[in-house]
Write a protein that holds these residues in place. Structure first.
Motif, short mmCIF file in Angstrom:
data_model
loop_
_atom_site.label_atom_id
_atom_site.label_comp_id
_atom_site.label_asym_id
_atom_site.label_seq_id
_atom_site.Cartn_x
_atom_site.Cartn_y
_atom_site.Cartn_z
N LYS A 121 22.22 -35.73 3.13
CA LYS A 121 21.37 -36.87 3.45
C LYS A 121 21.84 -38.16 2.77
O LYS A 121 21.78 -39.23 3.35
CB LYS A 121 19.91 -36.58 3.07
N GLY A 122 22.30 -38.08 1.55
CA GLY A 122 22.69 -39.30 0.84
C GLY A 122 24.16 -39.65 0.97
O GLY A 122 24.63 -40.60 0.33
N VAL A 123 24.89 -38.89 1.80
CA VAL A 123 26.33 -39.13 1.92
C VAL A 123 26.57 -40.37 2.79
O VAL A 123 26.05 -40.46 3.90
CB VAL A 123 27.04 -37.91 2.54
N PRO A 124 27.37 -41.32 2.32
CA PRO A 124 27.59 -42.54 3.11
C PRO A 124 28.52 -42.29 4.29
O PRO A 124 29.32 -41.34 4.30
CB PRO A 124 28.25 -43.48 2.10
N TYR A 125 28.41 -43.16 5.27
CA TYR A 125 29.31 -43.14 6.42
C TYR A 125 30.52 -44.02 6.12
O TYR A 125 30.46 -44.95 5.32
CB TYR A 125 28.61 -43.66 7.66
N GLY A 126 31.64 -43.73 6.79
CA GLY A 126 32.83 -44.56 6.67
C GLY A 126 33.70 -44.16 5.51
O GLY A 126 33.32 -43.38 4.64
N ILE A 127 34.92 -44.72 5.51
CA ILE A 127 35.88 -44.41 4.44
C ILE A 127 36.46 -45.71 3.90
O ILE A 127 36.81 -46.63 4.65
CB ILE A 127 36.99 -43.48 4.95
N ASP A 128 36.52 -45.78 2.58
CA ASP A 128 37.15 -46.90 1.90
C ASP A 128 37.69 -46.39 0.56
O ASP A 128 37.65 -45.18 0.28
CB ASP A 128 36.17 -48.07 1.70
N GLU A 129 38.16 -47.28 -0.28
CA GLU A 129 38.78 -46.86 -1.54
C GLU A 129 37.79 -46.12 -2.43
O GLU A 129 38.15 -45.13 -3.10
CB GLU A 129 39.34 -48.08 -2.27
N SER A 130 36.52 -46.53 -2.43
CA SER A 130 35.54 -45.86 -3.30
C SER A 130 35.31 -44.41 -2.87
O SER A 130 35.14 -43.53 -3.72
CB SER A 130 34.22 -46.64 -3.29
N ILE A 131 35.32 -44.15 -1.56
CA ILE A 131 35.14 -42.78 -1.07
C ILE A 131 36.34 -41.92 -1.47
O ILE A 131 36.20 -40.79 -1.93
CB ILE A 131 34.97 -42.77 0.46
N VAL A 132 37.55 -42.46 -1.29
CA VAL A 132 38.75 -41.71 -1.64
C VAL A 132 38.78 -41.40 -3.13
O VAL A 132 39.09 -40.27 -3.55
CB VAL A 132 40.00 -42.50 -1.22
N ARG A 133 38.44 -42.38 -3.96
CA ARG A 133 38.40 -42.14 -5.40
C ARG A 133 37.34 -41.11 -5.76
O ARG A 133 37.53 -40.28 -6.66
CB ARG A 133 38.15 -43.45 -6.15
N HIS A 134 36.20 -41.15 -5.06
CA HIS A 134 35.13 -40.18 -5.31
C HIS A 134 35.61 -38.76 -5.01
O HIS A 134 35.36 -37.83 -5.81
CB HIS A 134 33.91 -40.52 -4.47
N ILE A 135 36.28 -38.56 -3.89
CA ILE A 135 36.80 -37.23 -3.54
C ILE A 135 37.74 -36.74 -4.63
O ILE A 135 37.64 -35.60 -5.10
CB ILE A 135 37.52 -37.27 -2.17
N SER A 136 38.65 -37.60 -5.05
CA SER A 136 39.61 -37.21 -6.07
C SER A 136 38.93 -36.92 -7.41
O SER A 136 39.30 -35.97 -8.12
CB SER A 136 40.66 -38.32 -6.22
N ASP A 137 37.92 -37.70 -7.76
CA ASP A 137 37.18 -37.48 -9.02
C ASP A 137 36.44 -36.15 -9.01
O ASP A 137 36.48 -35.40 -10.00
CB ASP A 137 36.19 -38.62 -9.25
N VAL A 138 35.74 -35.86 -7.92
CA VAL A 138 34.97 -34.62 -7.82
C VAL A 138 35.88 -33.41 -8.00
O VAL A 138 35.52 -32.41 -8.64
CB VAL A 138 34.24 -34.55 -6.46
N LYS A 139 37.11 -33.52 -7.47
CA LYS A 139 38.03 -32.39 -7.52
C LYS A 139 38.86 -32.36 -8.81
O LYS A 139 39.60 -31.39 -9.04
CB LYS A 139 38.95 -32.44 -6.29
#
Length: 468
Positions: free
Chosen positions: A25-43
């Motif tokens: 529900k709280g996941v944002p739509y679209g892709i930008d640098e913040s999303i890519v950094r978030h994926i890398s941070d989580v992993k």
């Protein structure tokens, strides 16, 4: 099932249910640098992978959409969720999965295949993460690695960094750039020298969330003289909004090794299926793609073999089935880089209800690839007068002493065929399904038994209203 029950079930997509997706529900739509950094941070990824992702995002923004094939001008990349994590951990026991996810895989029959020893390892991806992973202990003792790609990066960094992006670089096309930026999940397979994995490894991909983007990354290395058969299946719920599936598969077939990669793609018809699959084949190696495309609104998929060493061989067997509102733009690429290499492409397609299938293929024989052989066979079956099929073959031969063959045929189901079968007691829809099953039989016989049965059952379900 009785004949009436079979006819009554025809045309129903059986995998269109969905579970609760409160976790998204709280996941944002679209892709930008913040999303890519978030994926890398989580992993918790190393710096080199983070930098690779960010560079790929820049390439994605610059790369144009493909100007050929299906019309993708209406795709809005801001309309998808790019990273959805359904659970906080991976398990190796089905009972440890959250109940809804476990029930989904029970309904899909995946645990039963494992229990019946039809597969020697199972990976199950749900949304952006592999939630279940298991491999038989005897294969582990032989040094076989079969894990999710995130774990592969973490536990086998030297192998991973050597091969990741070597076969499909981020800049190859817009969707390989997108995958490199947003990848999550997929399978990491390494088979040591001389080891034969005689029972297939299986991965199953499930999209649950509406407007979801799934970007698995699969990396397979078969060392010298080894063999492995990897099988994947996929489904998704039916929603009003489209979802996006854009996987990348990289396969490395070492000297005298053999890899078979089988896909039965049965996405719901609100999924855009835009995939890059490529293998590099060394001396004496063999790569076999077996490709079944039954679902999705649009599919663009062209399994490729780069035949890098002498006597390397590439094979593609594919079937595309396009019903109402579907466009299956599929084919293969064979690039001969060394002498005495050989390739074979067998592509079959079925169009009905206004669906459109296309074969799009490339055979390229480079200057060093003397004494090479290639043969292409494209067969299309039109079930009615409102459907369409096209063939776009490209042949580029840059040396002499080459054997090259290409044959393409288009046929229609005739009234005489239907009359003959119906006079033997078959109902009209049953007769049509029988003709189609016979047409795709050369592909079906190459599938593992349970997948061949699934393919034939899907054909029956697709044939509603196919006559007239």
């Amino acid at each position: 099932m009785t004949d009436d029950e079979i006819i009554g079930s025809i045309g129903k997509y059986e995998f269109g249910w969905h579970d609760s997706d409160d976790y998204s529900k709280g996941v944002p739509y679209g892709i930008d640098e913040s999303i890519v950094r978030h994926i890398s941070d989580v992993k918790g990824e190393p710096q080199w992978m983070r930098e690779r992702r960010l560079k790929a995002l820049e390439l994605f923004d610059r790369k144009p959409m493909p100007a050929w094939g299906p019309d993708l001008s209406g795709v809005d990349f801001d309309a998808f969720k790019y990273y959805v994590r359904p659970t906080d951990r991976q398990v190796n026991d089905w009972e440890d999965l959250p109940e809804e996810i476990r029930d989904t895989y029970d309904r899909l029959g995946i645990p039963e295949a494992e229990k019946a020893r039809l597969v020697s390892g199972v990976a199950a991806q749900y949304e952006s993460e592999v939630v279940y992973q298991q491999i038989q202990e005897d294969l582990e003792r032989q040094g076989v690695i079969f894990t999710d790609t995130d774990t592969g990066l973490r536990e086998h960094p030297e192998i991973f960094e050597e091969y990741f992006g070597k076969c499909v670089p981020a800049g190859d096309n817009k969707f390989s750039a997108l995958n490199t930026a947003a990848w999550s999940g997929g399978s990491f397979v390494y088979v040591p020298k001389g080891v034969h994995v005689n029972i297939p490894l299986q991965a199953y991909f499930r999209i649950n969330t509406q407007a979801m983007g799934q970007f698995e990354r699969t990396l397979i290395i078969a060392d010298e003289g080894s063999y492995v058969h990897y099988v994947e299946g996929c489904t998704a719920p039916i929603y009003d909004e489209n979802s996006l599936h854009s996987g990348v598969i990289e396969i490395f077939v070492k000297k005298d090794a053999r890899v078979r990669y089988t896909t039965i793609q049965n996405w719901s018809t609100n999924v855009l299926n835009l995939v890059t699959q490529r293998a590099m084949v060394d001396e004496g190696g063999t790569m076999e793609w077996v490709d079944g495309n039954m679902g999705a609104a649009i599919t663009m998929k062209y399994p490729a073999c780069f035949l890098m060493g002498a006597h390397a061989r590439g094979e593609t067997l594919s079937i595309g089935f396009a019903g109402p509102g579907q466009q299956q733009d599929t084919g293969a690429k064979m690039v001969h880089m060394a002498p005495h290499t050989s390739s074979s492409i067998v592509s079959k397609s079925v169009s009905r209800g206004g669906g459109r299938t296309s074969y799009r293929g490339l055979v390229q024989v480079n200057a060093r690839a003397r004494h090479s052989k290639s043969n292409v066979l494209c067969d299309a079956l039109l079930v009615d007068k409102v459907s369409r099929t096209d063939t776009y073959p490209y042949v580029d031969v840059r040396t002499d002493d080459v054997e090259m063959g290409h044959e393409a045929t288009v046929s229609k189901v005739s009234a005489d065929q239907l009359f003959y079968l119906m006079s033997r007691g078959l109902a009209e829809n049953e007769a049509m399904a029988t003709i189609v099953r016979g047409f795709v039989e050369p592909i079906a016989k190459e599938l593992p038994m349970e997948y061949a049965l699934e393919l034939n059952r899907l054909i029956e379900l697709q044939m509603e209203g196919s006559v007239g």
